[in-house]
Enzyme design. Structure first.
Site, PDB file in Angstrom:
ATOM      1  N   HIS A   3      12.296  93.050 -10.058  1.00  0.00           N
ATOM      2  CA  HIS A   3      12.576  93.511 -11.416  1.00  0.00           C
ATOM      3  C   HIS A   3      11.795  92.737 -12.479  1.00  0.00           C
ATOM      4  O   HIS A   3      11.799  93.137 -13.642  1.00  0.00           O
ATOM      5  CB  HIS A   3      14.071  93.351 -11.726  1.00  0.00           C
ATOM      6  CG  HIS A   3      14.978  94.144 -10.848  1.00  0.00           C
ATOM      7  ND1 HIS A   3      15.325  95.450 -11.110  1.00  0.00           N
ATOM      8  CD2 HIS A   3      15.617  93.809  -9.703  1.00  0.00           C
ATOM      9  CE1 HIS A   3      16.147  95.883 -10.163  1.00  0.00           C
ATOM     10  NE2 HIS A   3      16.348  94.910  -9.297  1.00  0.00           N
TER      11      HIS A   3
ATOM     12  N   ASP B 146      17.361  82.984 -19.028  1.00  0.00           N
ATOM     13  CA  ASP B 146      16.124  83.669 -18.675  1.00  0.00           C
ATOM     14  C   ASP B 146      15.567  83.087 -17.378  1.00  0.00           C
ATOM     15  O   ASP B 146      15.406  81.860 -17.262  1.00  0.00           O
ATOM     16  CB  ASP B 146      15.126  83.483 -19.825  1.00  0.00           C
ATOM     17  CG  ASP B 146      13.841  84.270 -19.634  1.00  0.00           C
ATOM     18  OD1 ASP B 146      13.592  84.772 -18.521  1.00  0.00           O
ATOM     19  OD2 ASP B 146      13.073  84.362 -20.611  1.00  0.00           O
ATOM     20  N   ALA B 147      15.249  83.934 -16.427  1.00  0.00           N
ATOM     21  CA  ALA B 147      14.706  83.483 -15.146  1.00  0.00           C
ATOM     22  C   ALA B 147      13.364  82.778 -15.301  1.00  0.00           C
ATOM     23  O   ALA B 147      12.955  82.017 -14.413  1.00  0.00           O
ATOM     24  CB  ALA B 147      14.546  84.669 -14.197  1.00  0.00           C
TER      25      ALA B 147
ATOM     26  N   GLU C 286      17.367  90.150  -4.381  1.00  0.00           N
ATOM     27  CA  GLU C 286      17.104  91.448  -5.008  1.00  0.00           C
ATOM     28  C   GLU C 286      16.901  91.314  -6.518  1.00  0.00           C
ATOM     29  O   GLU C 286      17.462  92.070  -7.302  1.00  0.00           O
ATOM     30  CB  GLU C 286      18.254  92.424  -4.715  1.00  0.00           C
ATOM     31  CG  GLU C 286      18.669  92.491  -3.250  1.00  0.00           C
ATOM     32  CD  GLU C 286      17.562  92.973  -2.319  1.00  0.00           C
ATOM     33  OE1 GLU C 286      16.991  94.049  -2.571  1.00  0.00           O
ATOM     34  OE2 GLU C 286      17.278  92.262  -1.326  1.00  0.00           O
TER      35      GLU C 286
END
Length: 236
Positions: free
Chosen positions: A98, A76-77, A94
């Site tokens: 999101h 998980d970021a 990119e």
């Protein structure tokens, strides 16, 4: 097709590097070719499986310097499974557009970067992106799609507030903005539209053959309508 300039990032052989939100791995592969100790990080296990396979193939084919290492990590970021200051270089290409909790994701990128290390962040550029949103709701209203459009000052401010120093910006993929405007105008899933098909062939030619004429066109268009904005930072 690279968005980040690794010379500008300061990547050197032996650097411990993180590609956060690596997707299919295009930046991770280039960092591996340059001798980095690479971790390709994503939440998509299927994407990571393909990235791992290509890492192995690159090494077997002798495409990477001796001593270079590469691996994948799923997670998980918003809670990166790495120690504070673990990486010399971090790339997030990119991906922030999101993530709903983008400030938390940025704070994690800063946390795992060592003092003196560098970060490159790329996101869709404001003007080309706003045109896409105006032309088509389907462009961004998809599961996992783009949820915001950054201005340069907004994103710079968020990263600086998290503790990094801004070092400069660049733009990339000027030839790609018209393609997405066409796609949004004729239907983002309408791959068989003659104009979309013709422009797609042009982009494939650009990526695969890198003809001089298109390289020159890209250099002219990048600062004007480059689809991606790339920001570079350093941790004090």
């Amino acid at each position: 097709m690279l968005t980040v300039d690794f010379d500008r990032l300061g990547l050197r052989p032996g650097d411990r590097v993180l590609d956060m939100g690596c997707g299919a791995g295009r930046h991770a592969f280039e960092m591996y070719r340059r001798g980095g100790d690479v971790i390709a990080f994503d939440q998509d296990a299927d994407e990571l499986s393909g990235v791992r396979d290509l890492f192995v193939a690159m090494k077997e084919a002798g495409e990477v310097p001796a001593g270079a290492e590469a691996d994948v990590k799923e997670g998980d970021a918003l809670s990166l499974p790495f120690a504070d200051g673990e990486f010399d270089r971090v790339v997030a290409a990119e991906v922030l557009e999101h993530i709903p909790a983008d400030i938390q994701a940025i704070e994690e990128l800063v946390r795992v970067l060592r003092p003196g290390g560098t970060l490159a962040v790329s996101v869709p550029r404001w003007f080309p992106e706003i045109v896409n949103w105006k032309l088509s709701d389907d462009y961004h209203n998809t599961p996992g799609g783009h949820i915001r459009i950054y201005s340069d000052q907004e994103l710079i401010g968020k990263v600086v507030n998290a503790g990094l120093e801004f070092e400069g910006k660049d733009y990339a993929h000027g030839l790609h903005s018209p393609y997405w405007w066409i796609k949004c105008a004729v239907g983002v899933r309408n791959d068989d539209h003659p104009l979309a098909k013709a422009y797609h062939k042009l982009l494939v030619w650009e990526i695969m053959k890198q003809p001089k004429a298109l390289q020159v066109a890209g250099k002219v268009l990048d600062p004007l309508i480059g689809k991606s904005m790339v920001l570079y930072f350093r941790k004090p």
